[in-house]
Design an enzyme around this catalytic site. Structure first.
Site, short mmCIF file in Angstrom:
data_model
loop_
_atom_site.label_atom_id
_atom_site.label_comp_id
_atom_site.label_asym_id
_atom_site.label_seq_id
_atom_site.Cartn_x
_atom_site.Cartn_y
_atom_site.Cartn_z
N ALA A 113 0.86 -1.19 0.00
CA ALA A 113 0.00 0.00 0.00
C ALA A 113 0.89 1.24 0.00
O ALA A 113 2.02 1.22 0.48
CB ALA A 113 -0.91 -0.01 1.22
N GLY B 26 0.79 -5.24 0.74
CA GLY B 26 -0.31 -5.39 -0.21
C GLY B 26 0.14 -6.00 -1.52
O GLY B 26 -0.65 -6.62 -2.23
N GLU C 7 -0.10 -9.52 -0.86
CA GLU C 7 -1.53 -9.82 -0.73
C GLU C 7 -2.20 -9.86 -2.11
O GLU C 7 -3.08 -10.69 -2.35
CB GLU C 7 -2.20 -8.78 0.17
CG GLU C 7 -1.75 -8.93 1.63
CD GLU C 7 -2.25 -7.82 2.53
OE1 GLU C 7 -1.97 -6.65 2.25
OE2 GLU C 7 -2.91 -8.13 3.53
N GLU D 220 4.05 -5.35 7.64
CA GLU D 220 3.20 -4.31 8.20
C GLU D 220 3.46 -4.02 9.67
O GLU D 220 3.24 -2.90 10.14
CB GLU D 220 1.73 -4.65 7.99
CG GLU D 220 1.23 -4.42 6.56
CD GLU D 220 1.49 -5.59 5.63
OE1 GLU D 220 2.33 -6.44 5.95
OE2 GLU D 220 0.86 -5.61 4.55
#
Ligand SMILES: CCCCCCCCCCCCC/C=C/C(=O)SCCNC(=O)CCNC(=O)[C@H](O)C(C)(C)COP(=O)(O)OP(=O)(O)OC[C@H]1O[C@@H](n2cnc3c(N)ncnc32)[C@H](O)[C@@H]1OP(=O)(O)O
Length: 261
Positions: free
Chosen positions: A69, A114, A117, A137
């Site tokens: 992200a 992300g 992910e 994270e």
């Protein structure tokens, strides 16, 4: 070249049932709105074209699949926006995960947060020997909030998933392959070509049958065994009564390649 001149996401025309989606947002394919919206636009194009059987997601940024992200944007948003943007990222990844076709993440370089992910939202993962994977994270005081805490344990088991997430370490490609995080391990820089070769191989099979395999395998993680067996039988029965099975069985007996839809 400015970011506005180059779209964050590009996608190919469909070639023999295969569409390639390319992440190309410099410098690290950070998953901000340009990539989130671009991914949705690419999936809209795939949905609009009935001939897409396999989607390959790759990166055009040297050294990166996607670094997660967009931290730069994250620092500028309030809690409400953080959740709203997060919902948009989660929505795009879950749309990828529920695409009515096979999706392959071709990972050369870093797939972090992300970015990993996104790769785990795909059906299959192909990693180059230089690829590295991580969910760092906790270094930011966050958790992998775009499906990572749910998809990683299903791929590698609880202990390995906790090891990776609690230490925020980067997992090298050979270890990622050994623990089941990636499905194919190829030479450095070779993930995209290998993923396209795999896609071509997958396109010769029956997509309805492949969809049923994915549905039944995914059901196994959330279904009691006896119920899972019943679901499997129901899927098999539906396929046997379909034109696909008739074509597959007939082609075998006629010693020819099946012509699936
Ligand atoms: C409008 C949209 C808003 C989006 C934001 C809100 C969304 C909320 C989503 C909810 C959360 C969902 C769950 C997902 C969470 C995450 O993914 S959190 C982020 C996880 N990823 C990371 O922690 C990796 C961060 N990056 C690094 O650790 C290092 O950059 C690296 C990848 C190890 C590479 O290091 P190095 O080789 O030293 O290069 P750098 O100089 O550090 O980086 C090169 C340039 O790339 C930029 N960059 C790297 N990662 C990111 C990133 N994740 N976001 C934004 N930018 C990133 C870095 O800043 C450098 O840029 P320049 O300085 O401009 O060159």
């Amino acid at each position: 070249m400015s970011e506005t001149a180059t779209p964050a996401v590009a996608w190919s025309d469909v070639d023999a049932g295969v569409m390639t989606i390319t992440l190309q947002r410099r410098p690290a394919n950070a998953l901000g709105l340009p990539i989130i919206d671009g991914l949705n636009a690419a999936l809209d194009a795939a949905d609009a074209d009935g001939s897409v059987k396999v989607i390959v997601v790759r990166s055009d940024i040297p050294g990166f699949f996607a670094a997660g992200a967009d931290i730069k944007h994250m620092s500028a948003v309030d809690a409400e926006s953080f959740t709203a943007y997060g919902d948009r990222l989660r929505g795009a990844l879950n749309r990828l995960a529920s695409a009515d076709r096979i999706t392959i993440a071709a990972v050369d370089g870093l797939a972090l947060g992300g970015g990993l992910e996104l790769a785990m939202a795909c059906t299959l993962r192909v990693g180059g020997a230089d690829a590295k994977f991580g969910l760092p994270e906790v270094k930011l005081g966050l958790i992998p909030g775009a499906g990572g805490t749910q998809r990683l344990p299903r791929l590698v088991g609880r202990g390995r998933a906790l090891d990776i997430m609690l230490t925020a370490r980067q997992v090298p490609a050979d270890e990622a392959h050994a623990i089941g995080l990636i499905d194919r391990l190829v030479g450095a820089g070779g993930a995209a070509d290998a993923a396209l070769a795999l896609a071509a191989e997958l396109c010769t099979m029956s997509l309805p049958a492949q969809r049923a395999v994915i549905r039944t395998v995914d059901a196994a993680f959330d279904t009691p065994l006896d119920e899972g067996f019943r679901f499997e039988v129901a899927q098999e029965q539906d396929l046997f009564e379909s034109g696909e099975a008739k074509e597959g069985i007939t082609a075998f007996l006629e010693k020819r390649t099946p012509r699936f839809v």
